[in-house]
Write a protein that holds these residues in place. Structure first.
Motif, PDB file in Angstrom:
ATOM      1  N   GLY A  36       1.161  -1.304   0.266  1.00  0.00           N
ATOM      2  CA  GLY A  36       0.338  -0.359   0.271  1.00  0.00           C
ATOM      3  C   GLY A  36       0.486   1.337  -0.170  1.00  0.00           C
ATOM      4  N   ALA A 141      -3.367  -7.988  -2.680  1.00  0.00           N
ATOM      5  CA  ALA A 141      -3.925  -6.782  -1.825  1.00  0.00           C
ATOM      6  C   ALA A 141      -5.037  -5.502  -1.399  1.00  0.00           C
ATOM      7  CB  ALA A 141      -4.807  -5.681  -4.214  1.00  0.00           C
ATOM      8  N   SER A 145      -3.713  -3.654   1.962  1.00  0.00           N
ATOM      9  CA  SER A 145      -3.983  -2.805   2.791  1.00  0.00           C
ATOM     10  C   SER A 145      -4.504  -2.641   3.717  1.00  0.00           C
ATOM     11  CB  SER A 145      -6.077  -2.817   2.270  1.00  0.00           C
ATOM     12  OG  SER A 145      -6.484  -3.752   2.540  1.00  0.00           O
ATOM     13  N   VAL A 316     -10.305  -0.734  -0.995  1.00  0.00           N
ATOM     14  CA  VAL A 316      -9.021  -0.419  -2.004  1.00  0.00           C
ATOM     15  C   VAL A 316      -9.690   0.361  -3.130  1.00  0.00           C
ATOM     16  CG1 VAL A 316      -7.570  -2.233  -3.593  1.00  0.00           C
ATOM     17  CG2 VAL A 316      -8.255  -2.878  -1.459  1.00  0.00           C
ATOM     18  N   LYS A 319      -4.569  -0.094  -8.552  1.00  0.00           N
ATOM     19  CA  LYS A 319      -4.338  -0.626  -8.593  1.00  0.00           C
ATOM     20  C   LYS A 319      -3.338  -0.065  -8.902  1.00  0.00           C
ATOM     21  CE  LYS A 319      -7.267  -4.233  -6.542  1.00  0.00           C
ATOM     22  NZ  LYS A 319      -7.424  -5.579  -7.305  1.00  0.00           N
ATOM     23  N   VAL A 342      -3.125   0.719  -3.614  1.00  0.00           N
ATOM     24  CA  VAL A 342      -1.916  -0.580  -3.530  1.00  0.00           C
ATOM     25  C   VAL A 342      -1.159  -0.689  -4.835  1.00  0.00           C
ATOM     26  CG1 VAL A 342      -2.205  -2.775  -3.198  1.00  0.00           C
ATOM     27  CG2 VAL A 342      -4.025  -1.894  -2.256  1.00  0.00           C
TER      28      VAL A 342
END
Length: 346
Positions: A36, A141, A145, A316, A319, A342
């Motif tokens: 993250g 992911a 987080s 989230v 990305k 992330v």
């Protein structure tokens, strides 16, 4: 390995090639699958953290696969899916002996005391004490987080705030920490009032279960608004940003005998807030800090995730690639985007 490195504070980091780390006898090397981008990383990059020695690789919210283990490690093997608290314990100080590794006297912090996870590999010390096994159902992911913002909020709400069903909770600041706190407080059965200056962030707060929102940009007296909504003040109030304004507003939002939880880091120009101590005394308020969470407490959080009471995947946001983390890190003070950014491509 590829890594993000900065050689001077507040100067643009670079994507470079560095030697792969080797595990210490009591440690492991983790192949980073996700990490993250956190405001704490930004504080470190601008020079607010005295633990950082230049040159430096940032990153402390990570999840990945054990690549290599030291010869003293007994609980882990290559191929294990793991994450790690952003504060690791030494295992030998009085705080560690009491189970409080998050305030270890000799703590290990990837991304601060040591090189971190904005890299393909990261070395972690005292692995048998500090690593956490990831459930197969939790993707990398989402697991990354959890590493700082979510676990810090979990401890703040559950262990420090002891929030219970029917209580009123205010959350000042709806970034990654604040949104996590809202989700966790709602799961505990609390009535949550969310405070921020971003309408998209407040909209997500409502989606996560906040019963009311206050846009601090449009309201002259935030504590008065919170007191009116909650019928006299909240039982627990969290400063999830870490600024003088949000800290003081949080304290003034409390009902008598309420708890203020300081979650956001108070650094730089915000390091010395004018705490209304007269109100603290007359209202018998509690002022508490919350600094990460021990590895042995992750199980309680994982149980709530498995039961569907907590859904951290909803937090989230973007990305990105390792190269893109440079701009994401430098732009953290602009509070752009919603949710947790992330790195998933290295």
């Amino acid at each position: 390995m590829k890594a993000i490195l900065y050689e001077a504070f507040s100067q643009p980091p670079k994507l470079v090639s560095l030697s792969d780390p080797a595990p210490k006898p009591h440690g492991v090397v983790i192949r980073v699958m996700a990490t993250g981008v956190c405001r704490s990383d930004w504080h470190g990059w601008v020079g607010h953290d005295a633990d950082i020695v230049l040159p430096h690789v940032p990153g402390h919210e990570l999840a990945g696969i054990v690549e290599a283990v030291g010869n003293e490690v007994t609980r882990w093997k290559p191929g294990d899916r793991v994450t790690v608290p952003f504060v690791g314990g030494c295992g030998s100080c009085p705080e560690c002996h009491a189970g409080h590794q998050q305030v270890c006297d000799n703590q290990f912090q990837p991304g601060f005391t040591h090189w971190g996870s904005f890299a393909e590999y990261v070395s972690i010390e005292r692995a048998d004490l500090n690593l956490v096994a990831l459930p197969e159902s939790l993707d990398f992911a989402t697991a990354a987080s959890l590493g700082c913002r979510f676990v810090t909020s979990f401890r703040a709400v559950v262990d420090q705030g002891k929030v219970s069903a029917g209580q009123w909770v205010a959350v000042h600041g709806c970034g990654g920490v604040g949104l996590s706190a809202i989700m966790i407080a709602v799961a505990a059965g609390a009535n949550v009032v969310a405070v921020d200056i971003s309408e998209p962030a407040l909209a997500l707060a409502r989606k996560l279960g906040a019963v009311a929102t206050v846009n601090a940009r449009d309201v002259d007296d935030v504590p008065a608004a919170v007191l009116e909504i909650s019928g006299g003040g909240v039982h627990v109030s969290l400063d999830a940003l870490g600024a003088i304004g949000t800290c003081v507003n949080s304290i003034h939002s409390l009902r008598k005998r309420g708890k203020h939880i300081q979650v956001g880091l108070m650094l730089g120009n915000d390091s010395m807030p004018p705490v209304p101590m007269g109100r603290v005394i007359s209202h018998e308020l509690e002022i508490l800090g919350s600094h990460g969470m021990q590895a042995h407490r992750y199980g309680a959080m994982f149980e709530m995730i498995a039961a569907g009471r907590l859904k951290p995947a909803e937090l989230v946001g973007r990305k990105i690639t390792l190269a893109q983390s440079i701009d994401a890190l430098m732009g953290m003070d602009r509070f752009e985007g919603v949710g947790v950014t992330v790195v998933t491509e290295f």
